[in-house]
Design an enzyme around this catalytic site. Structure first.
Site, PDB file in Angstrom:
ATOM      1  N   HIS A   7      -3.186   7.994   5.965  1.00  0.00           N
ATOM      2  CA  HIS A   7      -3.335   6.699   5.302  1.00  0.00           C
ATOM      3  C   HIS A   7      -4.667   6.084   5.742  1.00  0.00           C
ATOM      4  CE1 HIS A   7      -2.165   3.019   3.353  1.00  0.00           C
ATOM      5  NE2 HIS A   7      -2.355   2.324   4.460  1.00  0.00           N
ATOM      6  N   HIS A  53      -9.814   1.537  -0.140  1.00  0.00           N
ATOM      7  CA  HIS A  53      -8.348   1.508  -0.089  1.00  0.00           C
ATOM      8  C   HIS A  53      -7.830   1.003  -1.438  1.00  0.00           C
ATOM      9  CE1 HIS A  53      -4.333   1.279   1.013  1.00  0.00           C
ATOM     10  NE2 HIS A  53      -4.343   0.327   1.919  1.00  0.00           N
ATOM     11  N   CYS A  76       0.802  -1.226   0.000  1.00  0.00           N
ATOM     12  CA  CYS A  76       0.000   0.000   0.000  1.00  0.00           C
ATOM     13  C   CYS A  76       0.837   1.279   0.000  1.00  0.00           C
ATOM     14  CB  CYS A  76      -0.957  -0.028   1.171  1.00  0.00           C
ATOM     15  SG  CYS A  76      -1.861  -1.577   1.208  1.00  0.00           S
TER      16      CYS A  76
END
Lengths: 88, 408
Positions: free
Chosen positions: B303, B337, B165
């Site tokens: 995040h 996400h 990520c």
């Protein structure tokens, strides 16, 4: 399959897999130079033709020698003739 | 030797909320969520069938010539479309990308997940003879990077950081380093990702994916919230054009912002969970790189994926490093996400916030969790000038990345 059916099946493979318009698909066209395929496309062409005609082409020496679309037509016409040849 | 300055002169994206930066931003500001029930996923799957997918208009992918498209999985198509827009917005030409002075750095978690599954099925069915010749090129970890580079005729450095990520933000940091060092003068950088049921299932196995939320799908991604239940996977691509400052000024380019600080580090301990101390260390390194104080920050784009552990660790790190007065929000409630693409897509959104002097809120944040409290959570659109903002990304593998941008 008749000759016409074989040609139509091969043309369909070129149209669907390689997005080549039907009017460009004439027997005199060279597969690399005129139709724009490269060595990676040839692998996919064989995969497509294998599926369409239900045969294995990977080890076939004759199919590796084709230059023009007409050569592809004739290869499968000969193959179909062999398949249909009466057993003696 | 004085470091060369690096600025952002273009951006483009392929997102679940639109294919144009302006439309994407407007939908974010309107509070839209792209999270939905995935009708295309088999109802036999024992997973929560929700995600935030990209929907491409019919025929759009065919604008990429077949010679380039044939080796592209879905993520590479997203990347190529975004790259074309980024290049257009920067004003750089394809002649320039062929000069050898422009890099292409695009990260992703892995190659095209859909293509990897397809290849596996062909092998398992003992049908290898019918494996398409280009399958490998869709599956390779650097698929989005080389496909995009070839599509643009780009002959400079081609790199593909894979850090789950944090991949997209690492790609932008790496591009910054290439230009700062003088190795390249420009770089097309970012991340790309595609959502598959297998990826969602992997997160569910680890109890990281949203499950057990009883409301409609669009409310299920709830960063920082007391009732958050985990992340929802998204997909897309975000790419920015980085350029050496003088180079950009000489050609009269629009400058969207300057990258003044960047750092990435490992937590050195856990495979899936970063910890607040290593996040603080990462942010501290980025601020040392920028040679500014944390108090100068106007906005933090977190995040915060809505996992129980991750949000709490990040909140703790932000509290410790910035205190409680710097505005913070996460965009995962809007677009889920997007994994390796998240750093780049959310950076583009933050640049747009800076351009418009507006802060976007965290969606679905009705009640802030106790373990995420003590921050200035942005809960509604806020008019505010941003001169400096921070973008955070944290990844499986315990990898952290922080990027700092300044208005020019």
């Amino acid at each position: 399959m008749t000759r016409e059916e074989i040609i139509a099946a091969i043309n369909s493979t070129f149209i669907e897999q390689f997005e080549i318009s039907e009017d460009k698909l004439t027997p005199d066209k060279q597969i690399f130079n005129d139709l724009g395929l490269d060595s990676l496309d040839i692998v996919d062409l064989m995969v497509g033709l294998q599926r369409r005609f239900g045969i294995s082409l990977r080890e076939n020496e004759e199919i590796r020698k084709v230059v023009t679309l007409g050569d592809v037509y004739e290869f499968f016409v000969r193959l179909e003739a062999k398949r249909n040849k009466p057993k003696t | 030797m004085e470091k060369r300055r690096v600025v952002i002169t273009g951006s483009g994206l392929t997102s679940s909320l639109g294919l144009d930066v302006g439309i994407f931003y407007d939908r974010l500001e309107a509070g839209n969520s792209a999270v939905r029930l995935m009708d295309g996923w088999s109802d036999k799957l024992k997973i929560n069938r929700i995600a935030a997918p990209v929907v491409l208009p019919e025929g759009l992918e065919k604008t990429i010539p077949r010679a380039f498209r044939r080796s592209m999985g879905r993520m590479s198509i997203y990347s190529a479309l975004a790259a074309e827009k980024a290049l257009l917005s920067s004003g750089l030409t394809r002649e320039y990308t062929a000069s050898g002075r422009c890099a292409c750095v695009i990260g992703s978690t892995m190659g095209s997940g859909e293509s990897i599954m397809e290849a596996s099925r062909i092998v398992i069915l003992n049908d290898s003879e019918n494996m398409p010749a280009l399958q490998f090129f869709k599956c390779a970890s650097h698929s989005a990077a080389f496909n995009t580079a070839n599509f643009l005729g780009l002959t400079g450095c081609v790199l593909a950081p894979a850090a789950a990520c944090a991949s997209g933000l690492q790609a932008i940091g790496l591009g910054r380093d290439l230009i700062q060092s003088g190795a390249q003068d420009a770089a097309i950088c970012g991340g790309a990702e595609e959502v598959t049921p297998e990826v969602t299932a992997s997160f569910e196995l680890m109890f990281a994916a949203a499950r057990g939320f009883s409301g409609p799908p669009e409310y299920s991604s709830r960063p920082f919230a007391a009732d958050r239940v985990g992340l929802v996977c998204g997909e897309g691509a975000g790419l920015v054009v980085l350029e050496e400052y003088e180079h950009a000024v000489r050609r009269g380019a629009n400058i969207y912002g300057e990258i003044i600080g960047y750092a990435t580090c490992g937590c050195g301990s856990h495979v899936s969970q970063s910890n607040h101390s290593s996040i603080v260390r990462c942010m501290d390194s980025a601020f040392r790189d920028a040679a500014i104080a944390p108090a100068q920050t106007d906005y933090i784009n977190a995040h915060a994926t809505a996992t129980l552990h991750g949000d709490a660790e990040e909140a703790m790190a932000i509290r410790e490093f910035f205190g409680s007065e710097t505005p913070v929000s996460s965009l995962k409630g809007h677009i889920g996400h997007t994994l390796g693409a998240s750093g780049a897509i959310e950076l583009i959104a933050s640049l747009e916030m800076m351009r418009r002097d507006r802060l976007l809120p965290t969606l679905n944040l009705e009640h802030v969790a106790d373990d995420c409290a003590g921050l200035d959570h942005v809960r509604s659109v806020r008019e505010q000038k941003i001169s400096i903002f921070v973008k955070n990304c944290f990844a499986f593998g315990g990898i952290n990345a922080t990027l700092i941008c300044r208005r020019v």
